[in-house]
Motif scaffolding. Sequence first.
Motif, PDB file in Angstrom:
ATOM      1  N   ASP A  52       6.481   1.004  16.877  1.00 49.41           N
ATOM      2  CA  ASP A  52       5.467  -0.381  16.812  1.00 49.41           C
ATOM      3  C   ASP A  52       6.314  -1.084  15.310  1.00 49.41           C
ATOM      4  O   ASP A  52       6.853  -2.470  15.377  1.00 49.41           O
ATOM      5  CB  ASP A  52       4.293  -0.682  16.812  1.00 49.41           C
ATOM      6  CG  ASP A  52       3.503  -1.581  16.742  1.00 49.41           C
ATOM      7  OD1 ASP A  52       3.842  -2.908  17.914  1.00 49.41           O
ATOM      8  OD2 ASP A  52       3.117  -2.600  15.858  1.00 49.41           O
ATOM      9  N   HIS A  53       5.910   0.089  14.819  1.00 48.11           N
ATOM     10  CA  HIS A  53       6.451  -0.627  12.703  1.00 48.11           C
ATOM     11  C   HIS A  53       6.248   0.587  11.997  1.00 48.11           C
ATOM     12  O   HIS A  53       5.894   1.641  12.624  1.00 48.11           O
ATOM     13  CB  HIS A  53       5.544  -1.858  11.911  1.00 48.11           C
ATOM     14  CG  HIS A  53       4.059  -1.441  12.515  1.00 48.11           C
ATOM     15  ND1 HIS A  53       3.147  -0.983  13.583  1.00 48.11           N
ATOM     16  CD2 HIS A  53       3.673  -0.592  10.808  1.00 48.11           C
ATOM     17  CE1 HIS A  53       2.397  -1.417  13.109  1.00 48.11           C
ATOM     18  NE2 HIS A  53       2.223  -0.675  12.057  1.00 48.11           N
ATOM     19  N   LEU A  54       6.650   0.081  11.136  1.00 48.90           N
ATOM     20  CA  LEU A  54       7.306   1.148  10.021  1.00 48.90           C
ATOM     21  C   LEU A  54       5.943   0.346   9.004  1.00 48.90           C
ATOM     22  O   LEU A  54       6.360  -0.838   8.155  1.00 48.90           O
ATOM     23  CB  LEU A  54       7.885   1.930   9.124  1.00 48.90           C
ATOM     24  CG  LEU A  54       9.294   2.371  10.229  1.00 48.90           C
ATOM     25  CD1 LEU A  54      10.427   2.706   9.715  1.00 48.90           C
ATOM     26  CD2 LEU A  54       8.771   3.774  10.410  1.00 48.90           C
TER      27      LEU A  54
ATOM     28  N   LEU B 170       9.197  -3.981  10.460  1.00 50.63           N
ATOM     29  CA  LEU B 170       8.375  -3.125   9.268  1.00 50.63           C
ATOM     30  C   LEU B 170       7.303  -4.252   8.810  1.00 50.63           C
ATOM     31  O   LEU B 170       7.201  -4.940   8.930  1.00 50.63           O
ATOM     32  CB  LEU B 170       9.869  -2.879   8.308  1.00 50.63           C
ATOM     33  CG  LEU B 170      10.874  -2.354   8.063  1.00 50.63           C
ATOM     34  CD1 LEU B 170      12.104  -3.256   7.062  1.00 50.63           C
ATOM     35  CD2 LEU B 170      10.503  -0.940   8.231  1.00 50.63           C
ATOM     36  N   GLU B 171       6.365  -2.920   8.104  1.00 51.55           N
ATOM     37  CA  GLU B 171       5.195  -3.756   7.623  1.00 51.55           C
ATOM     38  C   GLU B 171       4.561  -3.708   6.523  1.00 51.55           C
ATOM     39  O   GLU B 171       4.625  -1.741   6.149  1.00 51.55           O
ATOM     40  CB  GLU B 171       3.997  -2.722   8.587  1.00 51.55           C
ATOM     41  CG  GLU B 171       2.247  -3.012   7.851  1.00 51.55           C
ATOM     42  CD  GLU B 171       1.308  -2.028   8.924  1.00 51.55           C
ATOM     43  OE1 GLU B 171       0.243  -3.855   9.458  1.00 51.55           O
ATOM     44  OE2 GLU B 171       1.042  -1.709   8.598  1.00 51.55           O
ATOM     45  N   LEU B 172       4.656  -4.597   5.410  1.00 54.83           N
ATOM     46  CA  LEU B 172       5.079  -4.772   4.077  1.00 54.83           C
ATOM     47  C   LEU B 172       3.585  -4.657   4.100  1.00 54.83           C
ATOM     48  O   LEU B 172       2.859  -5.461   3.984  1.00 54.83           O
ATOM     49  CB  LEU B 172       5.808  -5.138   3.230  1.00 54.83           C
ATOM     50  CG  LEU B 172       7.057  -5.658   3.630  1.00 54.83           C
ATOM     51  CD1 LEU B 172       7.930  -6.047   2.557  1.00 54.83           C
ATOM     52  CD2 LEU B 172       7.850  -3.965   3.777  1.00 54.83           C
TER      53      LEU B 172
ATOM     54  N   HIS C  98       4.898   4.736   4.164  1.00 59.65           N
ATOM     55  CA  HIS C  98       3.130   5.388   4.105  1.00 59.65           C
ATOM     56  C   HIS C  98       2.660   5.955   5.343  1.00 59.65           C
ATOM     57  O   HIS C  98       2.121   6.593   5.650  1.00 59.65           O
ATOM     58  CB  HIS C  98       2.229   4.200   3.721  1.00 59.65           C
ATOM     59  CG  HIS C  98       0.990   3.673   4.035  1.00 59.65           C
ATOM     60  ND1 HIS C  98      -0.239   3.931   4.859  1.00 59.65           N
ATOM     61  CD2 HIS C  98      -0.314   4.535   2.616  1.00 59.65           C
ATOM     62  CE1 HIS C  98      -1.188   3.920   4.777  1.00 59.65           C
ATOM     63  NE2 HIS C  98      -1.129   4.351   3.384  1.00 59.65           N
ATOM     64  N   HIS C  99       3.029   4.857   6.814  1.00 58.13           N
ATOM     65  CA  HIS C  99       3.107   5.455   7.786  1.00 58.13           C
ATOM     66  C   HIS C  99       3.854   5.026   8.735  1.00 58.13           C
ATOM     67  O   HIS C  99       4.858   4.058   8.322  1.00 58.13           O
ATOM     68  CB  HIS C  99       1.878   4.962   8.587  1.00 58.13           C
ATOM     69  CG  HIS C  99       1.375   3.559   8.177  1.00 58.13           C
ATOM     70  ND1 HIS C  99       0.783   3.075   7.842  1.00 58.13           N
ATOM     71  CD2 HIS C  99       1.438   2.410   9.495  1.00 58.13           C
ATOM     72  CE1 HIS C  99       0.830   1.732   7.687  1.00 58.13           C
ATOM     73  NE2 HIS C  99       1.270   1.764   9.110  1.00 58.13           N
ATOM     74  N   VAL C 100       3.728   5.879  10.027  1.00 56.25           N
ATOM     75  CA  VAL C 100       5.497   5.191  11.233  1.00 56.25           C
ATOM     76  C   VAL C 100       4.060   4.615  12.059  1.00 56.25           C
ATOM     77  O   VAL C 100       2.927   5.295  12.752  1.00 56.25           O
ATOM     78  CB  VAL C 100       5.992   6.896  11.912  1.00 56.25           C
ATOM     79  CG1 VAL C 100       6.406   5.975  13.052  1.00 56.25           C
ATOM     80  CG2 VAL C 100       6.593   7.110  10.348  1.00 56.25           C
TER      81      VAL C 100
ATOM     82  N   MET D 131       0.183   8.763  10.888  1.00 58.11           N
ATOM     83  CA  MET D 131       0.883   8.060  12.557  1.00 58.11           C
ATOM     84  C   MET D 131      -0.408   7.226  12.363  1.00 58.11           C
ATOM     85  O   MET D 131      -1.600   7.485  12.603  1.00 58.11           O
ATOM     86  CB  MET D 131       1.247   9.616  13.023  1.00 58.11           C
ATOM     87  CG  MET D 131       1.632   8.609  14.386  1.00 58.11           C
ATOM     88  SD  MET D 131       1.866   9.670  15.785  1.00 58.11           S
ATOM     89  CE  MET D 131       3.009  11.217  15.478  1.00 58.11           C
ATOM     90  N   GLU D 132      -0.100   5.831  12.325  1.00 52.91           N
ATOM     91  CA  GLU D 132      -0.454   5.031  13.566  1.00 52.91           C
ATOM     92  C   GLU D 132      -0.558   4.645  14.817  1.00 52.91           C
ATOM     93  O   GLU D 132       0.759   4.994  15.385  1.00 52.91           O
ATOM     94  CB  GLU D 132      -0.687   3.826  12.247  1.00 52.91           C
ATOM     95  CG  GLU D 132      -1.463   2.766  12.881  1.00 52.91           C
ATOM     96  CD  GLU D 132      -1.125   1.100  12.428  1.00 52.91           C
ATOM     97  OE1 GLU D 132      -0.010   0.805  12.246  1.00 52.91           O
ATOM     98  OE2 GLU D 132      -1.690   0.098  12.516  1.00 52.91           O
ATOM     99  N   LEU D 133      -0.908   4.593  15.776  1.00 54.18           N
ATOM    100  CA  LEU D 133      -1.206   4.607  17.044  1.00 54.18           C
ATOM    101  C   LEU D 133      -1.529   3.480  17.682  1.00 54.18           C
ATOM    102  O   LEU D 133      -2.570   2.672  17.694  1.00 54.18           O
ATOM    103  CB  LEU D 133      -1.977   5.406  18.363  1.00 54.18           C
ATOM    104  CG  LEU D 133      -1.929   7.223  17.877  1.00 54.18           C
ATOM    105  CD1 LEU D 133      -2.003   7.955  18.549  1.00 54.18           C
ATOM    106  CD2 LEU D 133       0.506   7.024  18.044  1.00 54.18           C
TER     107      LEU D 133
HETATM  108 ZN    ZN Z   1       0.318  -0.413  10.598  1.00 51.03          ZN
END
Ligand code: ZN
Length: 134
Positions: free
Chosen positions: A5-7, A51-53, A75-77, A125-127
């Motif tokens: 979904d994003h990094l 990408l999530e800043l 920071h997370h995937v 890891m974010e889901l």
């Molecule tokens: Zn996120």
Amino acid sequence: MAQIDHLGIAVKSLSAAKSIYEKLGLTVSPEETVEQERVRLVMVPVGESRLELLEATSEDSAIAKFIAKRGEGIHHVCLRVPDLSAAVERMKKDGVRLVSDEIKIGAGGHKYVFVHPSSTGGVLMELVESHEHA
Ligand code: ZN
């Protein structure tokens, strides 16, 4: 089928970080604040992913702590899965360590959970649950 979904990228300054993506010709979303995570963020769509800043809004934000310890960087995937509750149930049964036991509700009403890096080979890891994909 899961997708990236994003990094999530931890940055000290959103405005500084945004400019590199704008120079690359990418579109940066308007800033939004997520109170419960104490972050301000923008999304940068890149192909089918984003990408999530992330910039901390408070010293006790996970992003502030991350930057203090490891500096700016990935920071997370975040993976998008079809059925988040089922995924969480399976992980709990297998003894996977979650950052919080409960599925949280994000700003846009989306459901998310974080899996602890100790269970994922060192990557937070974010889901999230897929909405827009049938
Ligand atoms: Zn996120």
